[in-house]
Design a protein around this motif. Structure first.
Motif, PDB file in Angstrom:
ATOM      1  N   THR A  71       0.825  -1.213   0.000  1.00 35.83           N
ATOM      2  CA  THR A  71       0.000   0.000   0.000  1.00 35.83           C
ATOM      3  C   THR A  71       0.857   1.259   0.000  1.00 35.83           C
ATOM      4  N   HIS A  72       1.925   1.263   0.792  1.00 38.41           N
ATOM      5  CA  HIS A  72       2.840   2.401   0.829  1.00 38.41           C
ATOM      6  C   HIS A  72       4.172   1.968   1.400  1.00 38.41           C
ATOM      7  N   VAL A  73       5.168   2.829   1.214  1.00 36.66           N
ATOM      8  CA  VAL A  73       6.538   2.533   1.632  1.00 36.66           C
ATOM      9  C   VAL A  73       7.042   3.707   2.461  1.00 36.66           C
ATOM     10  N   GLU A  74       7.727   3.383   3.550  1.00 39.32           N
ATOM     11  CA  GLU A  74       8.223   4.408   4.463  1.00 39.32           C
ATOM     12  C   GLU A  74       9.738   4.324   4.564  1.00 39.32           C
TER      13      GLU A  74
ATOM     14  N   ALA B  96      13.912   0.608   3.845  1.00 39.77           N
ATOM     15  CA  ALA B  96      12.546   1.030   3.535  1.00 39.77           C
ATOM     16  C   ALA B  96      11.604   0.007   4.161  1.00 39.77           C
ATOM     17  N   ARG B  97      10.521   0.502   4.770  1.00 44.12           N
ATOM     18  CA  ARG B  97       9.521  -0.395   5.348  1.00 44.12           C
ATOM     19  C   ARG B  97       8.338  -0.495   4.383  1.00 44.12           C
ATOM     20  N   LEU B  98       8.052  -1.710   3.941  1.00 45.87           N
ATOM     21  CA  LEU B  98       6.963  -1.968   3.003  1.00 45.87           C
ATOM     22  C   LEU B  98       5.708  -2.305   3.795  1.00 45.87           C
ATOM     23  N   HIS B  99       4.649  -1.552   3.589  1.00 51.26           N
ATOM     24  CA  HIS B  99       3.400  -1.775   4.309  1.00 51.26           C
ATOM     25  C   HIS B  99       2.399  -2.498   3.414  1.00 51.26           C
ATOM     26  N   THR B 100       1.771  -3.524   3.961  1.00 47.67           N
ATOM     27  CA  THR B 100       0.690  -4.229   3.293  1.00 47.67           C
ATOM     28  C   THR B 100      -0.473  -4.345   4.275  1.00 47.67           C
ATOM     29  N   ASP B 101      -1.612  -4.835   3.808  1.00 46.39           N
ATOM     30  CA  ASP B 101      -2.760  -5.021   4.697  1.00 46.39           C
ATOM     31  C   ASP B 101      -2.494  -6.083   5.749  1.00 46.39           C
TER      32      ASP B 101
ATOM     33  N   ARG C 105      16.544  -3.560   2.810  1.00 49.66           N
ATOM     34  CA  ARG C 105      17.637  -2.604   2.676  1.00 49.66           C
ATOM     35  C   ARG C 105      17.689  -2.100   1.234  1.00 49.66           C
ATOM     36  N   ILE C 106      16.764  -1.245   0.909  1.00 51.34           N
ATOM     37  CA  ILE C 106      16.695  -0.599  -0.403  1.00 51.34           C
ATOM     38  C   ILE C 106      16.285   0.849  -0.156  1.00 51.34           C
ATOM     39  N   PRO C 107      17.010   1.828  -0.656  1.00 49.53           N
ATOM     40  CA  PRO C 107      16.607   3.226  -0.450  1.00 49.53           C
ATOM     41  C   PRO C 107      15.255   3.523  -1.078  1.00 49.53           C
ATOM     42  N   LEU C 108      14.531   4.449  -0.481  1.00 51.27           N
ATOM     43  CA  LEU C 108      13.218   4.824  -1.007  1.00 51.27           C
ATOM     44  C   LEU C 108      13.323   5.347  -2.436  1.00 51.27           C
ATOM     45  N   SER C 109      14.395   6.074  -2.739  1.00 50.40           N
ATOM     46  CA  SER C 109      14.564   6.615  -4.091  1.00 50.40           C
ATOM     47  C   SER C 109      14.690   5.508  -5.132  1.00 50.40           C
ATOM     48  N   THR C 110      15.310   4.380  -4.764  1.00 51.88           N
ATOM     49  CA  THR C 110      15.439   3.251  -5.684  1.00 51.88           C
ATOM     50  C   THR C 110      14.081   2.625  -5.962  1.00 51.88           C
TER      51      THR C 110
ATOM     52  N   LEU D  70       6.218   6.835  -0.005  1.00 54.44           N
ATOM     53  CA  LEU D  70       5.860   6.482  -1.368  1.00 54.44           C
ATOM     54  C   LEU D  70       4.534   5.735  -1.262  1.00 54.44           C
ATOM     55  N   VAL D  71       3.543   6.088  -2.090  1.00 53.26           N
ATOM     56  CA  VAL D  71       2.243   5.411  -1.997  1.00 53.26           C
ATOM     57  C   VAL D  71       1.877   4.782  -3.329  1.00 53.26           C
ATOM     58  N   ALA D  72       1.084   3.704  -3.253  1.00 55.65           N
ATOM     59  CA  ALA D  72       0.520   3.072  -4.446  1.00 55.65           C
ATOM     60  C   ALA D  72      -0.820   3.729  -4.723  1.00 55.65           C
ATOM     61  N   LEU D  73      -0.963   4.349  -5.884  1.00 53.18           N
ATOM     62  CA  LEU D  73      -2.187   5.084  -6.204  1.00 53.18           C
ATOM     63  C   LEU D  73      -3.425   4.207  -6.064  1.00 53.18           C
ATOM     64  N   ARG D  74      -3.315   2.927  -6.407  1.00 53.00           N
ATOM     65  CA  ARG D  74      -4.483   2.042  -6.367  1.00 53.00           C
ATOM     66  C   ARG D  74      -5.010   1.860  -4.947  1.00 53.00           C
ATOM     67  N   HIS D  75      -4.162   2.127  -3.944  1.00 59.28           N
ATOM     68  CA  HIS D  75      -4.574   1.924  -2.554  1.00 59.28           C
ATOM     69  C   HIS D  75      -4.966   3.223  -1.852  1.00 59.28           C
ATOM     70  N   VAL D  76      -4.945   4.346  -2.578  1.00 61.32           N
ATOM     71  CA  VAL D  76      -5.351   5.620  -1.974  1.00 61.32           C
ATOM     72  C   VAL D  76      -6.867   5.696  -1.962  1.00 61.32           C
ATOM     73  N   GLY D  77      -7.442   5.793  -0.757  1.00 68.86           N
ATOM     74  CA  GLY D  77      -8.895   5.835  -0.642  1.00 68.86           C
ATOM     75  C   GLY D  77      -9.463   7.235  -0.648  1.00 68.86           C
ATOM     76  N   GLU D  78      -8.723   8.197  -0.088  1.00 68.59           N
ATOM     77  CA  GLU D  78      -9.211   9.567  -0.008  1.00 68.59           C
ATOM     78  C   GLU D  78      -8.053  10.545  -0.138  1.00 68.59           C
ATOM     79  N   LEU D  79      -8.362  11.715  -0.704  1.00 71.17           N
ATOM     80  CA  LEU D  79      -7.453  12.860  -0.709  1.00 71.17           C
ATOM     81  C   LEU D  79      -8.101  13.924   0.156  1.00 71.17           C
ATOM     82  N   ARG D  80      -7.416  14.363   1.198  1.00 68.02           N
ATOM     83  CA  ARG D  80      -8.015  15.270   2.165  1.00 68.02           C
ATOM     84  C   ARG D  80      -7.311  16.623   2.159  1.00 68.02           C
TER      85      ARG D  80
END
Length: 253
Positions: A166-169, A175-180, A187-192, A210-220
């Motif tokens: 869903t997004h990467v921090e 980098a921390r990869l977030h999923t549901d 160990r991969i830089p966010l820029s990569t 970094l976010v995956a557009l498909r997982h964005v539910g709202e723009l506030r």
């Protein structure tokens, strides 16, 4: 050749780590210490010996959770020395990565330690120390395809589908990869990852995210600030990325 000190309060783990280090052709000597007090005595002797002395230490492979002075405390003490050895953290816990890299750690290796992962840490140390390039054993790169990313946890290798992320921090050099279903540290830089996954719909919204557009539910929009809702998590969008993100979301199928 590198001179290494391994520090761990668990004797079997310490012996295995020393064995693996001594088996690496880039390591000249590796010895062990079972706690921070013993390690400090050994490091003080190394500093008195000088960089080229017989008791010198180039790198400390350091456990984090130990009784008394823990690994992070010991690393903080080392930063106050004029010419401290390099530090590689070796731990069963991934939660301390940000603190570790704030302390200028060369690498962060998760237990149980695999030979090829330790070899990569030694390579990083040798690169920083500028030692002669002794070739390491060939290590296969496990990246099955562009639809998955390889993550490791507790000695288990998993192949996480990119579409589930869903997004990467950004967390230091990691980098921390977030999923549901949870998160994974790589160990991969966010820029990569931004460059690699741009065509898959991932967009930078902040220097840390970094976010995956498909997982964005709202723009506030709220009092001049912009954020997005990804799952149940609200992430701030920096001003420089806000317009691009809004345009991309509007064009999203």
């Amino acid at each position: 050749m590198l001179r290494a000190l391994a520090v761990d309060d668990e004797r079997p783990t310490l012996e295995e780590l020393v064995y693996l280090l001594n088996a690496d052709p880039r390591v000249g000597t590796a010895e062990g210490a079972s706690d921070s007090t013993e390690a400090l005595r050994r490091i003080n002797r190394a500093l008195e010996s000088g960089p080229g002395g017989p008791d010198a230490i180039d790198v400390v492979f350091l456990d984090i959770q130990m009784p008394g002075l823990d690994g992070l405390d010991l690393a903080r003490l080392l930063t106050g020395f004029a010419r401290p050895p390099l530090v590689v953290f070796v731990t069963a816990h991934e939660d301390f990565a940000v603190q570790a890299f704030d302390l200028k750690a060369v690498d962060y290796v998760l237990k149980p330690v695999r030979r090829e992962r330790l070899a990569e840490a030694v390579r990083r140390v040798a690169e920083q120390r500028g030692t002669a390039p002794v070739p390491a054993p060939r290590i296969p790169v496990h990246e099955p395809d562009h639809d998955h990313i390889t993550v490791e946890l507790g000695g288990v290798t998993r192949f996480v589908p990119v579409d589930e992320i869903t997004h990467v921090e950004a967390q230091g050099d990691y980098a921390r990869l977030h999923t549901d279903r949870g998160s994974h540290l790589v160990r991969i830089p966010l820029s990569t990852l931004e460059e690699r996954w741009r065509a898959r719909g991932f967009v930078r919204i902040h220097r840390r995210h970094l976010v995956a557009l498909r997982h964005v539910g709202e723009l506030r929009l709220d009092a001049g600030t912009v954020s997005v809702l990804v799952g149940t998590e609200e992430l701030q969008v920096s001003r420089r990325h806000a317009r691009e993100l809004r345009d991309l979301l509007m064009r999203r199928p």
